[in-house]
Design an enzyme around this catalytic site. Structure first.
Site, short mmCIF file in Angstrom:
data_model
loop_
_atom_site.label_atom_id
_atom_site.label_comp_id
_atom_site.label_asym_id
_atom_site.label_seq_id
_atom_site.Cartn_x
_atom_site.Cartn_y
_atom_site.Cartn_z
CG ASP A 44 56.72 42.51 34.55
OD1 ASP A 44 57.45 43.37 34.35
OD2 ASP A 44 56.05 42.31 35.68
CB SER A 45 58.53 45.37 29.90
OG SER A 45 59.54 44.44 29.39
CG ASP A 83 60.49 40.65 35.11
OD1 ASP A 83 61.42 40.68 36.26
OD2 ASP A 83 60.22 41.70 34.44
CE LYS A 113 63.49 42.75 36.44
NZ LYS A 113 62.22 43.44 36.92
CD GLU A 115 57.87 45.14 39.43
OE1 GLU A 115 57.05 45.70 39.81
OE2 GLU A 115 57.99 44.99 38.21
CD GLU A 182 61.27 50.92 35.99
OE1 GLU A 182 61.24 49.73 36.31
OE2 GLU A 182 60.68 51.37 35.12
O1 KIV Z 1 60.19 44.13 32.96
C1 KIV Z 1 60.82 44.74 32.63
O2 KIV Z 1 61.36 45.04 31.30
C2 KIV Z 1 61.74 45.51 33.55
C3 KIV Z 1 62.84 46.62 33.02
C4 KIV Z 1 62.13 47.66 32.86
C5 KIV Z 1 63.81 46.51 34.33
O3 KIV Z 1 61.60 45.08 34.61
#
Ligand code: KIV
Length: 275
Positions: A44-45, A83, A113, A115, A182
């Protein structure tokens, strides 16, 4: 051959390092895939890197599905992890399973993924039981940036370090196949890695992790809004791109591009009939 969560388990058992990079589009996914990198994370970056948001909170399920499906089309071998965006799983176990299902059905990921530690274990358990592999993510979790009060290294005092270890064991117990660590001190990440049977994937967590993940635009020097300490620039692609854009701008304006080799021919007979 397509990599799977079994590839991750085998790497942990055999002490082989795992590699993961983010990608958000088809062409980048193809390039990463061809490099032999084990896994592509549609992080989600993308909110920061692709969409220009200051954090990841505004990223939607539709964003993740749209970009996830593009990456999945380009990744023939790498394991694609997508994510779960902010508020797509925190609200309830039901929401978590439905949204994880959408990322698999519509986004075509092979895993999701999310969090959090103990507090999201019911979600990890339910998603895993629905047949969807889950990668957990603890330490600095950017979706909780407002609760953390900024991007800070996590687990530095005794209580926080113990909590991180407990969270890592809890997400493993809930069924996660891997866990991203992280912004965690290297020695703490190494202890977590030694305690777990599932692989740890570090970002700003040192060399003791079972694998590493980076945002591809960071390691290519393409994203300069902020550069965390842990990023190594493996290339200065941003500079190369800027130079190419400048050259294109210059050549078009001065008439040196396009030339004959870039154009299509037509017979003079046809042209004469047009006057
Ligand atoms: O969103 C992302 O790119 C991430 C990585 C920094 C692990 O969660």
């Amino acid at each position: 051959m397509k990599k799977t969560v079994t590839t991750f388990a085998k790497a942990k058992a055999e002490g082989e390092k795992l590699t993961m990079l983010t990608a958000y589009d088809y062409s980048t996914a193809k390039l990463i895939d061809a490099s032999g990198v084990d896994s592509i994370l549609v992080g989600d970056s993308l909110g920061n890197v692709m969409l220009g948001y200051e954090d990841t909170l505004s990223v939607t399920m539709e964003d993740m599905i749209h970009h996830g499906a593009a990456v999945a089309r380009g990744a023939k071998e790498a394991l694609v992890v997508i994510d779960m965006p902010f508020m797509s799983y925190q609200t309830s176990v039901y929401d978590a399973v439905v949204n994880a299902g959408r990322l698999m059905k519509e986004g075509r990921g092979q895993a999701v993924k999310l969090e959090g530690g103990k507090e999201v274990c019911p979600q990890i358990k339910a998603i895993t039981e629905a047949g969807i592999p889950v990668c957990a993510h603890i330490g600095l979790t950017p979706q909780s940036i407002n609760a953390f009060g900024g991007f800070k290294v996590q687990g530095k005092d005794e209580a926080a370090a113990k909590k991180l270890i407990e969270d890592a064991l809890a997400v493993q117990e809930a069924g996660a196949f891997a866990v991203v660590l992280e912004c965690v001190p290297e020695k703490l990440a190494t202890i977590v890695t030694e305690k777990l049977n599932i692989p740890t994937i570090g970002i700003g967590a040192g060399a003791g992790c079972d694998g590493q993940v980076l945002v591809y635009a960071d390691m290519l020097g393409m994203f300069s809004d902020f550069t965390p300490k842990f990023v190594k620039r493996f290339a200065e692609t941003g500079n190369i791109m800027t130079e190419a854009f400048k050259a294109y701008n210059k050549e078009v304006k001065e008439g040196t591009y396009p030339t004959k080799e870039h154009t299509y021919a037509i017979s003079d007979d046809v042209i004469e009939k047009l006057y």
